[in-house]
Design an enzyme around this catalytic site. Structure first.
Site, PDB file in Angstrom:
ATOM      1  N   HIS A  22      -4.707   2.054   7.331  1.00 17.11           N
ATOM      2  CA  HIS A  22      -3.317   2.505   7.424  1.00 17.11           C
ATOM      3  C   HIS A  22      -3.066   3.622   6.403  1.00 17.11           C
ATOM      4  O   HIS A  22      -2.520   4.673   6.733  1.00 17.11           O
ATOM      5  CB  HIS A  22      -2.395   1.302   7.171  1.00 17.11           C
ATOM      6  CG  HIS A  22      -0.936   1.612   7.217  1.00 17.11           C
ATOM      7  ND1 HIS A  22      -0.132   1.174   8.237  1.00 17.11           N
ATOM      8  CD2 HIS A  22      -0.130   2.286   6.357  1.00 17.11           C
ATOM      9  CE1 HIS A  22       1.117   1.583   8.002  1.00 17.11           C
ATOM     10  NE2 HIS A  22       1.143   2.255   6.863  1.00 17.11           N
ATOM     11  N   GLU A  23      -3.488   3.398   5.148  1.00 20.37           N
ATOM     12  CA  GLU A  23      -3.265   4.393   4.095  1.00 20.37           C
ATOM     13  C   GLU A  23      -4.111   5.643   4.305  1.00 20.37           C
ATOM     14  O   GLU A  23      -3.647   6.754   4.066  1.00 20.37           O
ATOM     15  CB  GLU A  23      -3.527   3.807   2.708  1.00 20.37           C
ATOM     16  CG  GLU A  23      -2.622   2.658   2.312  1.00 20.37           C
ATOM     17  CD  GLU A  23      -1.142   2.900   2.522  1.00 20.37           C
ATOM     18  OE1 GLU A  23      -0.668   4.062   2.452  1.00 20.37           O
ATOM     19  OE2 GLU A  23      -0.421   1.915   2.771  1.00 20.37           O
TER      20      GLU A  23
ATOM     21  N   HIS B  89      -2.428   7.951   6.610  1.00 19.02           N
ATOM     22  CA  HIS B  89      -1.408   8.772   5.949  1.00 19.02           C
ATOM     23  C   HIS B  89      -2.021  10.043   5.376  1.00 19.02           C
ATOM     24  O   HIS B  89      -1.409  11.104   5.425  1.00 19.02           O
ATOM     25  CB  HIS B  89      -0.727   8.003   4.804  1.00 19.02           C
ATOM     26  CG  HIS B  89       0.355   7.079   5.243  1.00 19.02           C
ATOM     27  ND1 HIS B  89       1.501   7.516   5.886  1.00 19.02           N
ATOM     28  CD2 HIS B  89       0.490   5.737   5.122  1.00 19.02           C
ATOM     29  CE1 HIS B  89       2.283   6.485   6.136  1.00 19.02           C
ATOM     30  NE2 HIS B  89       1.693   5.385   5.684  1.00 19.02           N
TER      31      HIS B  89
ATOM     32  N   GLN C 174       3.069   9.928   0.961  1.00 16.05           N
ATOM     33  CA  GLN C 174       4.355   9.253   1.170  1.00 16.05           C
ATOM     34  C   GLN C 174       5.351   9.540   0.037  1.00 16.05           C
ATOM     35  O   GLN C 174       6.531   9.292   0.197  1.00 16.05           O
ATOM     36  CB  GLN C 174       4.161   7.736   1.293  1.00 16.05           C
ATOM     37  CG  GLN C 174       3.455   7.326   2.572  1.00 16.05           C
ATOM     38  CD  GLN C 174       3.249   5.828   2.612  1.00 16.05           C
ATOM     39  OE1 GLN C 174       2.261   5.318   2.086  1.00 16.05           O
ATOM     40  NE2 GLN C 174       4.182   5.122   3.212  1.00 16.05           N
TER      41      GLN C 174
ATOM     42  N   GLY D  32       0.839  -1.192   0.000  1.00 18.45           N
ATOM     43  CA  GLY D  32       0.000   0.000   0.000  1.00 18.45           C
ATOM     44  C   GLY D  32       0.872   1.239   0.000  1.00 18.45           C
ATOM     45  O   GLY D  32       2.014   1.206   0.471  1.00 18.45           O
TER      46      GLY D  32
ATOM     47  N   CYS E 174       5.583  -0.150   7.757  1.00 22.14           N
ATOM     48  CA  CYS E 174       5.258   0.969   6.881  1.00 22.14           C
ATOM     49  C   CYS E 174       6.479   1.341   6.058  1.00 22.14           C
ATOM     50  O   CYS E 174       7.596   1.341   6.577  1.00 22.14           O
ATOM     51  CB  CYS E 174       4.810   2.162   7.727  1.00 22.14           C
ATOM     52  SG  CYS E 174       4.422   3.634   6.768  1.00 22.14           S
ATOM     53  N   LEU E 175       6.262   1.655   4.795  1.00 25.75           N
ATOM     54  CA  LEU E 175       7.374   2.054   3.931  1.00 25.75           C
ATOM     55  C   LEU E 175       8.003   3.362   4.395  1.00 25.75           C
ATOM     56  O   LEU E 175       9.152   3.632   4.083  1.00 25.75           O
ATOM     57  CB  LEU E 175       6.885   2.182   2.476  1.00 25.75           C
ATOM     58  CG  LEU E 175       6.378   0.883   1.846  1.00 25.75           C
ATOM     59  CD1 LEU E 175       5.808   1.147   0.460  1.00 25.75           C
ATOM     60  CD2 LEU E 175       7.486  -0.167   1.790  1.00 25.75           C
TER      61      LEU E 175
END
Length: 182
Positions: A137-138, A141, A53, A48, A95-96
């Site tokens: 989660h996204e 962000h 991000q 994702g 998480c990235l």
């Protein structure tokens, strides 16, 4: 023009704390951003990615909770929002943008999401388990929130200290290739 891999911002970059804004115009530049996000997510590797991000303030997320079958269940969502949620689930999240760290996070077990597609079609669907976790989660962000904002202050501070120490020492944070980030 072909798609490109974009740089993924990492904690403590202040741009990750900025809330995204609604997309008003769904034009060609939007399709290019979405395609770049998909390629960046797969290259990371991740399941994702939110536009914030990669430094864009557009309210866009891409998710593929089944990366072994790339593209089969790929979601490209514009202006997504959770309309209903129910139950609770605890999931080990990574998480990235939060490099080399995972923690258990409590989220809704089932969500209903309404969003727009690149074809300017409004869709509503339900998700549970990993997909529900990814969506929440996204969407976090897009409001300037990271999953570490949902864990205990102590754990968050320990991670922040470790990151600051690595930055001070000039050592780069390494993204693990084994476990894909959300």
């Amino acid at each position: 023009m072909g798609s490109m891999i974009r740089e993924i911002l990492t904690y403590p970059d202040p741009r990750l704390k900025k809330a995204a804004t609604e997309v008003a115009n769904m034009d060609g530049s939007l399709a290019e951003l979405v395609e770049d996000m998909v390629q960046t997510m797969y290259a990371a590797p991740g399941i994702g990615l939110a536009a914030t991000q990669v430094g864009s303030q557009d309210r866009i997320i891409v998710i593929d909770a089944h990366p072994d079958e790339k593209g089969k269940e790929l979601l490209k969502l514009i202006n997504p929002r959770i309309t209903t949620s129910e139950g609770f689930i605890v999931w080990e999240e990574g998480c990235l943008s939060v490099v080399d760290y995972t923690a258990e996070v409590k989220r809704a077990a089932k969500v209903e999401v309404t969003a727009w597609t690149l074809d300017q079609e409004e869709i509503t669907f339900q998700a549970e388990e990993l997909l529900a976790v990814c969506l929440q989660h996204e969407l976090d962000h897009l409001t300037g929130k990271l999953f570490i904002d949902r864990i205990s202050r102590l754990k968050r501070e320990l991670y922040a200290r470790r990151v600051k120490k690595l930055i001070r020492e000039g050592r780069p944070l390494e993204r693990s290739k084994e476990s894909p980030g959300i």
